[in-house]
Design a protein around this motif. Structure first.
Motif, PDB file in Angstrom:
ATOM      1  N   PRO A   1     -19.744   3.610 -45.516  1.00  0.00           N
ATOM      2  CA  PRO A   1     -21.120   3.237 -45.182  1.00  0.00           C
ATOM      3  C   PRO A   1     -22.179   3.744 -46.145  1.00  0.00           C
ATOM      4  O   PRO A   1     -23.195   3.082 -46.335  1.00  0.00           O
ATOM      5  CB  PRO A   1     -21.317   3.852 -43.793  1.00  0.00           C
ATOM      6  CG  PRO A   1     -20.335   4.975 -43.726  1.00  0.00           C
ATOM      7  CD  PRO A   1     -19.141   4.501 -44.509  1.00  0.00           C
ATOM      8  N   ALA A   2     -21.984   4.926 -46.762  1.00  0.00           N
ATOM      9  CA  ALA A   2     -22.992   5.433 -47.692  1.00  0.00           C
ATOM     10  C   ALA A   2     -23.101   4.543 -48.936  1.00  0.00           C
ATOM     11  O   ALA A   2     -24.210   4.154 -49.320  1.00  0.00           O
ATOM     12  CB  ALA A   2     -22.707   6.886 -48.056  1.00  0.00           C
ATOM     13  N   PRO A   3     -21.978   4.195 -49.593  1.00  0.00           N
ATOM     14  CA  PRO A   3     -22.083   3.254 -50.706  1.00  0.00           C
ATOM     15  C   PRO A   3     -22.651   1.897 -50.291  1.00  0.00           C
ATOM     16  O   PRO A   3     -23.384   1.266 -51.057  1.00  0.00           O
ATOM     17  CB  PRO A   3     -20.640   3.120 -51.194  1.00  0.00           C
ATOM     18  CG  PRO A   3     -19.963   4.358 -50.747  1.00  0.00           C
ATOM     19  CD  PRO A   3     -20.616   4.731 -49.459  1.00  0.00           C
TER      20      PRO A   3
ATOM     21  N   ARG B   1     -14.390  -4.589 -59.084  1.00  0.00           N
ATOM     22  CA  ARG B   1     -13.827  -5.145 -57.850  1.00  0.00           C
ATOM     23  C   ARG B   1     -14.289  -4.378 -56.609  1.00  0.00           C
ATOM     24  O   ARG B   1     -14.140  -4.867 -55.492  1.00  0.00           O
ATOM     25  CB  ARG B   1     -12.298  -5.134 -57.936  1.00  0.00           C
ATOM     26  CG  ARG B   1     -11.745  -6.102 -58.975  1.00  0.00           C
ATOM     27  CD  ARG B   1     -10.254  -5.920 -59.160  1.00  0.00           C
ATOM     28  NE  ARG B   1      -9.950  -4.586 -59.696  1.00  0.00           N
ATOM     29  CZ  ARG B   1      -8.718  -4.161 -59.982  1.00  0.00           C
ATOM     30  NH1 ARG B   1      -7.681  -4.966 -59.758  1.00  0.00           N
ATOM     31  NH2 ARG B   1      -8.525  -2.949 -60.470  1.00  0.00           N
ATOM     32  N   ASP B   2     -14.833  -3.198 -56.790  1.00  0.00           N
ATOM     33  CA  ASP B   2     -15.401  -2.441 -55.678  1.00  0.00           C
ATOM     34  C   ASP B   2     -16.829  -2.929 -55.473  1.00  0.00           C
ATOM     35  O   ASP B   2     -17.788  -2.398 -56.034  1.00  0.00           O
ATOM     36  CB  ASP B   2     -15.372  -0.946 -55.974  1.00  0.00           C
ATOM     37  CG  ASP B   2     -15.837  -0.099 -54.798  1.00  0.00           C
ATOM     38  OD1 ASP B   2     -16.302  -0.680 -53.792  1.00  0.00           O
ATOM     39  OD2 ASP B   2     -15.745   1.135 -54.890  1.00  0.00           O
ATOM     40  N   VAL B   3     -16.968  -3.957 -54.671  1.00  0.00           N
ATOM     41  CA  VAL B   3     -18.236  -4.663 -54.537  1.00  0.00           C
ATOM     42  C   VAL B   3     -19.370  -3.746 -54.091  1.00  0.00           C
ATOM     43  O   VAL B   3     -20.515  -3.879 -54.546  1.00  0.00           O
ATOM     44  CB  VAL B   3     -18.079  -5.852 -53.564  1.00  0.00           C
ATOM     45  CG1 VAL B   3     -19.419  -6.508 -53.277  1.00  0.00           C
ATOM     46  CG2 VAL B   3     -17.100  -6.876 -54.150  1.00  0.00           C
ATOM     47  N   THR B   4     -19.085  -2.786 -53.228  1.00  0.00           N
ATOM     48  CA  THR B   4     -20.162  -1.954 -52.694  1.00  0.00           C
ATOM     49  C   THR B   4     -20.732  -0.962 -53.711  1.00  0.00           C
ATOM     50  O   THR B   4     -21.677  -0.240 -53.395  1.00  0.00           O
ATOM     51  CB  THR B   4     -19.712  -1.175 -51.441  1.00  0.00           C
ATOM     52  OG1 THR B   4     -18.638  -0.295 -51.775  1.00  0.00           O
ATOM     53  CG2 THR B   4     -19.283  -2.127 -50.336  1.00  0.00           C
TER      54      THR B   4
ATOM     55  N   VAL C   1     -15.340 -11.438 -59.883  1.00  0.00           N
ATOM     56  CA  VAL C   1     -15.125 -11.010 -58.496  1.00  0.00           C
ATOM     57  C   VAL C   1     -16.059 -11.800 -57.578  1.00  0.00           C
ATOM     58  O   VAL C   1     -17.286 -11.684 -57.678  1.00  0.00           O
ATOM     59  CB  VAL C   1     -15.380  -9.504 -58.328  1.00  0.00           C
ATOM     60  CG1 VAL C   1     -15.155  -9.085 -56.877  1.00  0.00           C
ATOM     61  CG2 VAL C   1     -14.475  -8.711 -59.259  1.00  0.00           C
ATOM     62  N   LEU C   2     -15.481 -12.592 -56.687  1.00  0.00           N
ATOM     63  CA  LEU C   2     -16.259 -13.327 -55.705  1.00  0.00           C
ATOM     64  C   LEU C   2     -16.756 -12.363 -54.633  1.00  0.00           C
ATOM     65  O   LEU C   2     -15.981 -11.542 -54.125  1.00  0.00           O
ATOM     66  CB  LEU C   2     -15.381 -14.416 -55.070  1.00  0.00           C
ATOM     67  CG  LEU C   2     -16.054 -15.343 -54.067  1.00  0.00           C
ATOM     68  CD1 LEU C   2     -17.107 -16.206 -54.757  1.00  0.00           C
ATOM     69  CD2 LEU C   2     -15.009 -16.219 -53.389  1.00  0.00           C
ATOM     70  N   GLN C   3     -18.054 -12.465 -54.282  1.00  0.00           N
ATOM     71  CA  GLN C   3     -18.633 -11.491 -53.347  1.00  0.00           C
ATOM     72  C   GLN C   3     -19.902 -12.057 -52.721  1.00  0.00           C
ATOM     73  O   GLN C   3     -20.488 -13.021 -53.227  1.00  0.00           O
ATOM     74  CB  GLN C   3     -18.953 -10.195 -54.077  1.00  0.00           C
ATOM     75  CG  GLN C   3     -19.889 -10.363 -55.261  1.00  0.00           C
ATOM     76  CD  GLN C   3     -19.880  -9.140 -56.166  1.00  0.00           C
ATOM     77  OE1 GLN C   3     -20.641  -8.207 -55.943  1.00  0.00           O
ATOM     78  NE2 GLN C   3     -19.020  -9.149 -57.178  1.00  0.00           N
ATOM     79  N   PRO C   4     -20.341 -11.476 -51.597  1.00  0.00           N
ATOM     80  CA  PRO C   4     -21.575 -11.942 -50.972  1.00  0.00           C
ATOM     81  C   PRO C   4     -22.774 -11.675 -51.865  1.00  0.00           C
ATOM     82  O   PRO C   4     -22.859 -10.641 -52.531  1.00  0.00           O
ATOM     83  CB  PRO C   4     -21.668 -11.112 -49.687  1.00  0.00           C
ATOM     84  CG  PRO C   4     -20.293 -10.569 -49.472  1.00  0.00           C
ATOM     85  CD  PRO C   4     -19.685 -10.407 -50.818  1.00  0.00           C
TER      86      PRO C   4
ATOM     87  N   PRO D   1     -26.705  -9.889 -58.787  1.00  0.00           N
ATOM     88  CA  PRO D   1     -26.344  -8.469 -58.889  1.00  0.00           C
ATOM     89  C   PRO D   1     -25.540  -8.182 -60.152  1.00  0.00           C
ATOM     90  O   PRO D   1     -24.937  -9.076 -60.740  1.00  0.00           O
ATOM     91  CB  PRO D   1     -25.504  -8.227 -57.627  1.00  0.00           C
ATOM     92  CG  PRO D   1     -25.015  -9.566 -57.222  1.00  0.00           C
ATOM     93  CD  PRO D   1     -26.080 -10.527 -57.622  1.00  0.00           C
ATOM     94  N   HIS D   2     -25.551  -6.932 -60.553  1.00  0.00           N
ATOM     95  CA  HIS D   2     -24.781  -6.524 -61.727  1.00  0.00           C
ATOM     96  C   HIS D   2     -23.774  -5.462 -61.329  1.00  0.00           C
ATOM     97  O   HIS D   2     -23.966  -4.726 -60.353  1.00  0.00           O
ATOM     98  CB  HIS D   2     -25.694  -6.013 -62.844  1.00  0.00           C
ATOM     99  CG  HIS D   2     -26.523  -4.821 -62.464  1.00  0.00           C
ATOM    100  ND1 HIS D   2     -26.022  -3.529 -62.472  1.00  0.00           N
ATOM    101  CD2 HIS D   2     -27.804  -4.719 -62.050  1.00  0.00           C
ATOM    102  CE1 HIS D   2     -26.965  -2.685 -62.096  1.00  0.00           C
ATOM    103  NE2 HIS D   2     -28.055  -3.374 -61.822  1.00  0.00           N
ATOM    104  N   ALA D   3     -22.689  -5.389 -62.075  1.00  0.00           N
ATOM    105  CA  ALA D   3     -21.638  -4.419 -61.777  1.00  0.00           C
ATOM    106  C   ALA D   3     -22.104  -3.013 -62.118  1.00  0.00           C
ATOM    107  O   ALA D   3     -23.024  -2.813 -62.922  1.00  0.00           O
ATOM    108  CB  ALA D   3     -20.376  -4.761 -62.574  1.00  0.00           C
TER     109      ALA D   3
END
Length: 364
Positions: free
Chosen positions: A18-20, A46-49, A324-327, A341-343
């Motif tokens: 939840p923090a990230p 790949r770690d979207v958060t 990476v597909l993501q919201p 967004p950017h990685a």
């Protein structure tokens, strides 16, 4: 990046869950987030958060590291940490030290059980935190055990999202008082808050303690999911009488038993009969009949199907970042729209401090 939180400086002590997620939400809205991570922490796209931040690597147990961290604290508007109570204090980075370095700082603490209480120092995860609030008991079928609802309810809804609300509320107050404060965000508290509607319904005698007997928990035949002829599923939410009438009409249902929509004694039998109706066609065939109407219908899509749905595609609800597909960031704003967004990217402590200490350019 653009966004309504442009200019806000957020220091995140790298953790999980939840923090990230909270830091991601703030970064999506334009905040400048620096993630302080221990050596060896990955910046995997790949770690979207972890998107929309710069990562500074720092071993907080090494000599001089706490002093370096406090330099970032002094320049930050908000701090986010998600460790067990007492961990930051042992490092010398608790609220006392950080607010001394920056009296306007909003110090956000994300835990499962909260900063105090009999369970505050116990280990746990989302499923444990939501279990003691009544929320987990209420989810699932009457004849089965409560299922783990992923970690939407505790980690992200009652946890990270409520922490973001708390941080922004405290920032608003600090703009008037000039004083920072600590935000104690516990997943138990947040999950209980998410249950406010159900507690209200229960107080009015409109919600049972038993799973699968209620309007919104699968008890009602008109608010549930059903299997189709091809083994795929559809979701029905035809609560209002006019929507229910259209649903029945479009499905070709003329059984008089269905006219007693709110007669809960009929619901178990009507669920069986409605299940028989949906098994007569495939999911796509039902979409042709019901989707886009006032029957309150939607196909149940999987992770791969959802981004391709025409509505999601038209709104740009999903984006692809570094393959990476993501919201996409949400919600939408009329003037300060979010950019793509950017990685996460690595940066040095010196560069991070230089960026945060630089004067903010005046607005138009």
């Amino acid at each position: 990046m653009a966004g309504p939180l442009a200019g806000l400086k957020v220091l995140e002590f790298a953790g999980i869950g939840p923090a990230p997620f909270c830091a991601m939400v703030l970064g999506d809205l334009g905040a400048d987030v620096i993630r302080l991570a221990r050596p060896g922490t990955s910046t995997d796209a790949r770690d979207v958060t972890t998107r929309n931040r710069r990562t500074v690597t720092l071993d907080l147990r090494s000599e001089g590291a706490v002093e370096q961290a406090l330099e970032l604290v002094a320049a930050a508007d908000c701090l986010i940490e998600g460790f067990r109570p007492g961990v930051m204090e042992k490092l010398g980075l608790g609220p006392k030290e950080c607010l001394a370095a920056n009296p306007r700082l909003i110090y956000g603490r994300m835990t499962g059980w909260g900063q105090h209480g009999p369970l505050s120092h116990a280990a746990g995860h989302d499923i444990n935190y939501i279990a003691i609030t009544g929320a987990l008991h209420a989810i699932g079928r009457a004849d089965d055990t409560p299922p783990p609802p992923l970690n939407y309810v505790g980690d992200f809804g009652g946890g990270g999202m409520l922490l973001a609300v708390g941080l922004l509320a405290a920032l608003n107050e600090a703009a008037r008082s000039g004083r920072g404060q600590v935000v104690d965000a516990a997943m138990t508290d947040g999950t209980a808050l998410l249950s406010a509607f159900m507690y209200g319904m229960k107080a009015m005698g409109q919600w049972s303690n038993q799973r699968g007997e209620n309007l919104l928990d699968g008890g009602a035949h008109f608010y549930d999911t059903y299997a189709c002829a091809d083994g795929k599923f559809v979701a029905i939410g035809a609560i209002e009488p006019q929507f229910y009438a259209e649903f029945c009409q479009r499905c070709g249902i003329d059984d008089p038993l269905f006219k007693g929509q709110m007669d809960a004694s009929r619901w178990p039998l009507l669920k069986i009969r409605l299940a028989d109706v949906f098994r007569t066609r495939t999911r796509d065939e039902w979409c042709e009949v019901l989707e886009g109407t006032d029957a309150c219908f939607a196909p149940v899509l999987d992770w791969d199907e959802a981004p391709k749905h025409p509505h999601n595609a038209a709104r740009g609800t999903y984006v692809t970042l570094d393959g990476v597909l993501q919201p996409a960031p949400a919600p939408r704003f009329s003037r300060t729209s979010n950019s793509t967004p950017h990685a996460a990217a690595a940066t040095s402590m010196d560069d991070a401090l230089h960026a945060w200490r630089a004067p903010v350019a005046a607005g138009p």
